[in-house]
Design an enzyme around this catalytic site. Structure first.
Site, PDB file in Angstrom:
ATOM      1  N   ASP A 179      42.370  36.915  35.860  1.00 38.34           N
ATOM      2  CA  ASP A 179      41.892  37.478  37.120  1.00 38.34           C
ATOM      3  C   ASP A 179      42.556  38.831  37.368  1.00 38.34           C
ATOM      4  OD1 ASP A 179      41.334  38.010  39.902  1.00 38.34           O
ATOM      5  OD2 ASP A 179      40.857  35.887  40.113  1.00 38.34           O
ATOM      6  N   SER A 214      36.410  38.433  43.644  1.00 36.78           N
ATOM      7  CA  SER A 214      36.477  37.365  42.634  1.00 36.78           C
ATOM      8  C   SER A 214      35.460  36.255  42.853  1.00 36.78           C
ATOM      9  CB  SER A 214      37.885  36.763  42.600  1.00 36.78           C
ATOM     10  OG  SER A 214      38.807  37.699  42.110  1.00 36.78           O
ATOM     11  N   GLU A 223      42.219  29.711  33.988  1.00 40.27           N
ATOM     12  CA  GLU A 223      42.418  30.991  34.673  1.00 40.27           C
ATOM     13  C   GLU A 223      43.884  31.339  34.857  1.00 40.27           C
ATOM     14  OE1 GLU A 223      41.423  33.253  38.896  1.00 40.27           O
ATOM     15  OE2 GLU A 223      41.763  31.090  38.851  1.00 40.27           O
ATOM     16  N   HIS A 248      47.754  42.934  43.481  1.00 42.25           N
ATOM     17  CA  HIS A 248      47.555  43.143  44.914  1.00 42.25           C
ATOM     18  C   HIS A 248      48.870  43.507  45.609  1.00 42.25           C
ATOM     19  CE1 HIS A 248      43.352  42.420  45.710  1.00 42.25           C
ATOM     20  NE2 HIS A 248      43.363  41.310  44.996  1.00 42.25           N
TER      21      HIS A 248
END
Length: 564
Positions: free
Chosen positions: A98, A148, A372, A381
Site C-alpha cells: 500500500d 486506497s 498486504e 502519510h
C-alpha cells in the site's frame, strides 16, 4: 532548530492531554480509526471542506459496471491471443504494497543493501527477480490521484469506481448506504470468483482487516470509513426508512464471501467487539450495537481457531484447522521497527503469510490469497520514510516466504501497489550515501545540508521564523519526520503509475502498461475462475464475435431479481 523542537513538544503535550481527557471521562466521540487519511475525516467534520466529495467529475460511461468489465475483457483477450503460455495457475497470491511507489521500491532496495554493509544501490529485492514487470494506471472514476478504496475495488473487483467506495460502481453516491446496498450497484470480487470455483481463500494485512485494501474483497459500502456500526453513525450515513446498513466488519463475518474465508489475519479487534467489552490488548470495543462478531464467528465455525499473538499462531495445527481468524491489535498492527521492541508477540507479515499458505495449500483445487503490507502507506502519510522503507522490506521478506513455500509451476504470484506517494530521491549524492541521511556531497544555495529523501506535501518544513531552511544534521533519526515542501497535516498520495511484478503460470500477461482494474481479470484468466475469458476456454480468445460472459450473467441475474 530550538523553535521546531518547542513546537513539537507543545503539540505532543496537547495531543496527550486530549487523549487522557477522552480516556478518563469516556467521551463518546468520533473514533478516527484511520488517522492516516485525515483529510477525508476533515471533509466529513468540516462542511466547508465537503468539496472533497462533491463537484468531482465522473465520466457518465464510467459509472457503468459493464463499461469496465467489457474494457477489461477486451484487454485480456488481446493479451491472451498473443500468449503462447498454456500453463494454468492452481493458486494465486496477490501481494499489495500500500503506497509502495517506484521511488519507495528503489529506496528500500538501497536500504536493504546498506543494512548488509554494502553501498546499497546494487542490492536486489525478492520481487526484483520476477521475470515480468509492467506499469499500472491508478486513477479512479472521479480522482486523478486515488485513495486506497477505489483502487482496491479495481484490483480485487475488476472495475474502477469513485474515491472512498468499496465493492460498488460509480453510480453510488458518497455516504449513501441505500445506494451501496442496492445489488445492481455491487460488484463481486475475485475472492468470490475463487470460492465459487471451489478454491480456498484468505486475507492477510498489517492494517485493520476492515481497512480499505482487504475490504474490497468482501464488502460493499459507500464509505470506506464504515469499519463498524459506530463509524456509520458518526459519518451520518444516508439510510432509507427500514433499511439495514451493514458495516464492513459485519459484512466480513455474516455475509458472503467474507464469512466463507478460510483465513483472516490482521488487526482491528475493536471493530468486532461491543463497547462494554475489553479486547485482548486492553482496549474497549467500538461497536454500539452490542454485537460480538468474534463470538458470532466462533458460532459459525466451532472448530475454527482464533489467535491474538505470534505464539498462538505458531501453535495452530494447520492440517486439522479449517478456519483461522487472527486479530493481533486493537487497531493497525504496530510498525515492525517498533513492534520488535515494544510488541515482541506481534507476528510479522512473513509469519502471517506462512500461516495462511499452510492453511490454504491443503485444498486440491487451489487457493486465492491476498497479502498486504499496509503500513508502508502509513509511514509515508506520517512522512516517516524510515518506517515506510522498513515496512517495504517486511513485505519483501513475506514474498520470499511465499516463494519458499510454493511451486512456480502452479502458483501465480503478483506484486503491485495501489497508489504512489510523494517521496522522492533527490540530489547528486555519491554511491553509498545513507539513503535515510543527508546528501553528503551537496548543500543548498544557502549552504544548508538537505536530506536525500523529501516529500512534496507533509507536516514538517523545517523552516526558521524567517523562512530559511534549518540544518537537519541533528534531526536525523530512525523515526524522523522527513521534510516536505507544502504544509499539510499529513503526507498525501501521488497520482503516477505504480509497478507490477509477476512470476508463475501466465505471468507474461502482467507486462506493459495496464489499467488497474484489469489485474483481477488477468489472474482469473490464469486460474480459470470467474465468468469471463479464461485459459480453459481458449476458443473464446480466438473468436472474433466474443461476448463477455460476465456482463451477460449480470444482466440475467438482474432479470431474476426483478421477478422475485
Amino acid at each position: 532548530m530550538i523553535a521546531v523542537r518547542k513546537y513539537f513538544y507543545k503539540f505532543s503535550f496537547y495531543v496527550t492531554l486530549t487523549l487522557i481527557f477522552f480516556r478518563v471521562f469516556d467521551v463518546d466521540c468520533v473514533t478516527i480509526g484511520d488517522p492516516y487519511h485525515k483529510e477525508l475525516f476533515d471533509a466529513i467534520e468540516q462542511k466547508e471542506r465537503i468539496l472533497f466529495y462533491e463537484n468531482r467529475l465522473t465520466p457518465e460511461n464510467e459509472r457503468s459496471t459493464e463499461f469496465w468489465l467489457e474494457e477489461a475483457q477486451r484487454y485480456v483477450k488481446k493479451r491472451a491471443t498473443g500468449s503462447f503460455n498454456s500453463q494454468k495457475a492452481k493458486n494465486i497470491i496477490l501481494f499489495l504494497g500500500d503506497g509502495m511507489s517506484i521511488s519507495t521500491i528503489t529506496a528500500a532496495r538501497i536500504l536493504k543493501g546498506q543494512r548488509q554493509g554494502c553501498t546499497g544501490e546494487e542490492s536486489i529485492l525478492t520481487f526484483d527477480k520476477f521475470p515480468f514487470t509492467g506499469l499500472v494506471k491508478t486513477y479512479c472514476t472521479n480522482g486523478q490521484t486515488p485513495d486506497s478504496a477505489c483502487t482496491a475495488t479495481a484490483y480485487l473487483c475488476g472495475i474502477k469506481t469513485n474515491v472512498m467506495m468499496l465493492g460498488v460502481n460509480a453510480n453510488v453516491q458518497n455516504n449513501n448506504c441505500s445506494d451501496s446496498m442496492n445489488r445492481e450497484h455491487q460488484i463481486d470480487s475475485i475472492v468470490q470468483w475463487a470460492q465459487k470455483a471451489g478454491k480456498s481463500t484468505g486475507l492477510v494485512t498489517t492494517t485493520t482487516i476492515t481497512n480499505a485494501s482487504p475490504s474490497a474483497g468482501y464488502a460493499h459500502v459507500a464509505n470506506r470509513l464504515w469499519e463498524c456500526d459506530n463509524d456509520i453513525i458518526n459519518t451520518e450515513a444516508i439510510i432509507g426508512p427500514g433499511e439495514e446498513c451493514k458495516d464492513i466488519a459485519q459484512q466480513l463475518i455474516t455475509s458472503e464471501p467474507g464469512k466463507n474465508l478460510n483465513v483472516i489475519l490482521g488487526g482491528g479487534m475493536g471493530k468486532f467487539l461491543p463497547k462494554h467489552k475489553v479486547d485482548a490488548f486492553g482496549a474497549k470495543g467500538e461497536r454500539r450495537d452490542g454485537l460480538d462478531l468474534i463470538y458470532h464467528w466462533h458460532s459459525n465455525y466451532p472448530q475454527g481457531i482464533f489467535v491474538t499473538n505470534l505464539e498462538e499462531l505458531e501453535q495452530v495445527d494447520f492440517n486439522e484447522t479449517k478456519q483461522l481468524l487472527g486479530l493481533f491489535h486493537s487497531s493497525h498492527l504496530e510498525y515492525y521497527q517498533k513492534a520488535k521492541v515494544e510488541r515482541p508477540k506481534q507476528p510479522r507479515l512473513k509469519d502471517m503469510t506462512k500461516a495462511a499458505i499452510k492453511m490454504l495449500e491443503k485444498n486440491s483445487e487451489g487457493y486465492f490469497l491476498f497479502v498486504e503490507g499496509g503500513r508502508i502507506d502509513h509511514g509515508h502519510h506520517e512522512t516517516r520514510a524510515a518506517y515506510a522503507l522498513d515496512e517495504t522490506l517486511e513485505l519483501d521478506e513475506a514474498i520470499q516466504t511465499a516463494l519458499d513455500l510454493t511451486d512456480d509451476r502452479e502458483t501465480l504470484i503478483v506484486v503491485t501497489s495501489d497508489h504512489s506517494h510523494t517521496m522522492t530521491i533527490s540530489g547528486y549524492q555519491s554511491r553509498g550515501n545513507p539513503i535515510l541521511g543527508l546528501n553528503e556531497r551537496d548543500l543548498d544555495l544557502d549552504g544548508t545540508p538537505y536530506s536525500v529523501l523529501n516529500y512534496a506535501i507533509g507536516p514538517q518544513q523545517y523552516m526558521d521564523s524567517y523562512g530559511k531552511r534549518l540544518d537537519l544534521t541533528n534531526f536525523i533519526s530512525d523515526n524522523m519526520i522527513f521534510p516536505s515542501y507544502i504544509k499539510a497535516l499529513m503526507g498525501t498520495h501521488a497520482g503516477e503509475d505504480v509497478a507490477i511484478f509477476a512470476r508463475g503460470p501466465q505471468a507474461d500477461l502482467f507486462s506493459g502498461t495496464l489499467q488497474q482494474n484489469v489485474i483481477p481479470h488477468l489472474m482469473a484468466y490464469a486460474a480459470c475462475i470467474g465468468n469471463g475469458l479464461h485459459l480453459c476456454k481458449q476458443e473464446d480468445a480466438r473468436c472474433p464475435l466474443f461476448v463477455y460472459n460476465m456482463v451477460t450473467v449480470r444482466k440475467e441475474r438482474r432479470k431474476g431479481e426483478r421477478k422475485k
